[in-house]
Design an enzyme around this catalytic site. Structure first.
Site, PDB file in Angstrom:
ATOM      1  CB  SER A   4      12.168 -13.642  -4.438  1.00 47.98           C
ATOM      2  OG  SER A   4      12.791 -13.085  -5.324  1.00 47.98           O
ATOM      3  CG  LEU A   5       9.424 -15.748 -10.303  1.00 47.61           C
ATOM      4  CD1 LEU A   5       7.998 -14.971 -11.326  1.00 47.61           C
ATOM      5  CD2 LEU A   5       9.278 -16.836 -10.303  1.00 47.61           C
ATOM      6  CE  LYS A  55      12.957  -1.736  -5.654  1.00 53.82           C
ATOM      7  NZ  LYS A  55      11.891  -1.610  -6.388  1.00 53.82           N
ATOM      8  N   GLY A 115      -0.298   7.095  -9.134  1.00 56.97           N
ATOM      9  CA  GLY A 115       0.986   6.321  -8.359  1.00 56.97           C
ATOM     10  C   GLY A 115       2.040   7.780  -7.843  1.00 56.97           C
ATOM     11  N   GLY A 117       4.459   7.356  -5.513  1.00 58.51           N
ATOM     12  CA  GLY A 117       5.473   6.405  -4.685  1.00 58.51           C
ATOM     13  C   GLY A 117       7.033   6.071  -5.328  1.00 58.51           C
ATOM     14  N   GLY A 118       7.969   5.667  -5.085  1.00 61.84           N
ATOM     15  CA  GLY A 118       8.690   5.382  -5.013  1.00 61.84           C
ATOM     16  C   GLY A 118       9.049   4.743  -6.918  1.00 61.84           C
ATOM     17  CD  GLU A 143      -2.112  17.034  -0.173  1.00 61.20           C
ATOM     18  OE1 GLU A 143      -2.161  16.012   0.125  1.00 61.20           O
ATOM     19  OE2 GLU A 143      -2.931  17.387  -0.463  1.00 61.20           O
ATOM     20  NE  ARG A 144       4.047   9.144  -1.231  1.00 61.59           N
ATOM     21  CZ  ARG A 144       3.991   7.766  -1.089  1.00 61.59           C
ATOM     22  NH1 ARG A 144       3.182   7.828  -1.112  1.00 61.59           N
ATOM     23  NH2 ARG A 144       5.233   7.320  -1.391  1.00 61.59           N
ATOM     24  CE1 TYR A 207       7.268  -8.769 -10.148  1.00 57.68           C
ATOM     25  CE2 TYR A 207       7.003 -11.598  -9.982  1.00 57.68           C
ATOM     26  CZ  TYR A 207       7.180 -10.352 -10.169  1.00 57.68           C
ATOM     27  OH  TYR A 207       8.109 -10.055  -9.188  1.00 57.68           O
TER      28      TYR A 207
HETATM   29  P1  ATR Z   1       6.103   2.427  -4.183  1.00 59.54           P
HETATM   30  O1  ATR Z   1       7.593   2.785  -3.266  1.00 59.54           O
HETATM   31  O2  ATR Z   1       5.954   1.345  -4.183  1.00 59.54           O
HETATM   32  O3  ATR Z   1       5.803   3.327  -5.187  1.00 59.54           O
HETATM   33  P2  ATR Z   1       4.842   3.466  -1.611  1.00 59.54           P
HETATM   34  O4  ATR Z   1       6.091   5.036  -1.999  1.00 59.54           O
HETATM   35  O5  ATR Z   1       4.159   3.358  -0.888  1.00 59.54           O
HETATM   36  O6  ATR Z   1       5.549   2.463  -2.486  1.00 59.54           O
HETATM   37  O7  ATR Z   1       3.471   4.054  -3.005  1.00 59.54           O
HETATM   38  C1  ATR Z   1       2.558   3.791  -3.084  1.00 59.54           C
HETATM   39  C2  ATR Z   1       1.976   4.785  -4.114  1.00 59.54           C
HETATM   40  O8  ATR Z   1       0.458   3.461  -3.752  1.00 59.54           O
HETATM   41  C3  ATR Z   1       0.884   5.717  -3.357  1.00 59.54           C
HETATM   42  O9  ATR Z   1       1.210   6.552  -4.479  1.00 59.54           O
HETATM   43  C4  ATR Z   1      -0.183   5.079  -2.908  1.00 59.54           C
HETATM   44  O10 ATR Z   1      -0.536   6.748  -3.248  1.00 59.54           O
HETATM   45  P3  ATR Z   1      -1.020   7.871  -1.607  1.00 59.54           P
HETATM   46  O11 ATR Z   1       0.811   8.791  -1.364  1.00 59.54           O
HETATM   47  O12 ATR Z   1      -2.189   8.293  -2.189  1.00 59.54           O
HETATM   48  O13 ATR Z   1      -1.198   6.608  -0.473  1.00 59.54           O
HETATM   49  C5  ATR Z   1      -0.810   4.957  -4.093  1.00 59.54           C
HETATM   50  N1  ATR Z   1      -2.255   3.728  -3.356  1.00 59.54           N
HETATM   51  C6  ATR Z   1      -1.988   2.731  -2.124  1.00 59.54           C
HETATM   52  N2  ATR Z   1      -2.765   2.768  -2.495  1.00 59.54           N
HETATM   53  C7  ATR Z   1      -3.645   2.307  -2.643  1.00 59.54           C
HETATM   54  C8  ATR Z   1      -5.140   2.672  -2.781  1.00 59.54           C
HETATM   55  N3  ATR Z   1      -6.299   2.368  -2.865  1.00 59.54           N
HETATM   56  N4  ATR Z   1      -5.540   3.826  -4.359  1.00 59.54           N
HETATM   57  C9  ATR Z   1      -5.069   4.419  -4.724  1.00 59.54           C
HETATM   58  N5  ATR Z   1      -3.805   5.107  -4.623  1.00 59.54           N
HETATM   59  C10 ATR Z   1      -3.273   3.771  -3.817  1.00 59.54           C
END
Ligand code: ATR
Length: 271
Positions: A4-5, A55, A115, A117-118, A143-144, A207
């Site tokens: 960790s930086l 988080k 993406g 996710g969070g 769906e997500r 990064y």
């Molecule tokens: P974070 O909270 O760090 O954003 P997360 O909630 O696990 O992490 O979300 C990861 C994101 O990376 C999601 O959008 C995931 O897509 P899915 O919802 O389809 O799983 C995306 N992701 C992970 N690996 C991927 C890949 N090889 N190609 C495209 N998207 C990917």
């Protein structure tokens, strides 16, 4: 936590501000998050940062949260005062502030978020707060993306199929890659561009290593920014919350240079 930086960034800032506080990093198991936070409260610590994947757990432990943390349903900053746990989220503002030098006064009309996710949620809420007119979210699992859009004010954000993202590129647009996919040569599920529009910018939240997408955009002459400025500015914003004092732009610039130098030294070190 050895990688960790954040301790370097935070302790350099604290020393520059001549504040007699130390910032420590500690590894955690999922089962230990609650006990660790309550232990810090008992020790009368000023606060803590919380990183992925804790988080959301941190958010649930708070007595109070700021509106932006509530919107993002996640906290990366906790402050402790009178035994109370107050949660905030500086990821979005840190990311946006880190982007400003490269945007150089331009305001993108359209933002494409890869993406859902969070990290994407923090980015989308920030784009809404910044009143970016067009925001499109693309995700491997559609769906997500749809679920994320449903949480937001109606009509502000659109969910689209990941394989269509290149069709939405336009001059001056902002592309935000929020996933860990495509890192260090690993496969991502999105098509790569064969041309890059004038003035478009790719911002990745990662990064340390260049992703395949970043390398492709760079080879096409496009502008790319990694997630290191976000790390530095979210740290600066965390300190502002804990100390009630904003860091000067020159100190922030120094922290960014320091973090960049350390990262490069680490990457070029053998092994
Ligand atoms: P974070 O909270 O760090 O954003 P997360 O909630 O696990 O992490 O979300 C990861 C994101 O990376 C999601 O959008 C995931 O897509 P899915 O919802 O389809 O799983 C995306 N992701 C992970 N690996 C991927 C890949 N090889 N190609 C495209 N998207 C990917």
């Amino acid at each position: 936590m050895g990688h960790s930086l954040s301790p370097l960034i935070q302790n350099t800032a604290l020393a520059a501000l001549e504040v007699p506080i130390v910032y420590l990093a500690a590894p955690l198991e999922p089962s230990g998050v609650e006990a660790a936070v309550h232990g810090l409260v008992a020790l009368q610590a000023l606060g803590t940062n919380v990183t992925v994947p804790y988080k959301e757990v941190a958010f649930a432990l708070c007595h109070r949260v700021t509106p932006r943390a509530r919107a993002m349903r996640a906290c990366n900053v906790l402050s402790f005062a009178q035994g109370e746990i107050v949660g905030d989220n500086t990821d979005g503002v840190g990311w946006w502030r880190g982007l400003q030098p490269i945007l150089d006064g331009a305001r993108p009309h359209r933002a494409l978020v890869l993406g859902a996710g969070g990290a994407a949620r923090a980015v989308v809420h920030t784009l809404i707060a910044q009143e970016i007119p067009e925001i499109v979210v693309f995700n491997r699992t559609p769906e997500r993306a749809e679920q994320l859009v449903r949480e937001l004010p109606p009509g502000r954000v659109v969910a689209e199929a990941l394989e269509r993202w290149l069709r939405f590129l336009e001059p001056g647009c902002l592309v935000v890659q929020t996933t860990s996919a495509g890192w260090n040569g690993t496969a991502s599920s999105w098509p790569l561009p064969s041309s890059w529009p004038e003035g478009a910018l790719l911002s990745e939240l990662l990064y340390g290593r260049e992703t395949v997408l970043a390398a492709t955009v760079r080879a096409l002459g496009g502008r790319v920014q990694d997630g290191l400025p976000m790390l530095v500015y979210q740290a600066s914003e965390s300190l502002r919350i804990w100390l009630g004092q904003a860091l000067s732009p020159s100190l922030e610039a120094r922290l960014l240079t320091l973090a960049r130098d350390h990262l490069e030294a680490r990457l070029s070190a053998p092994g």
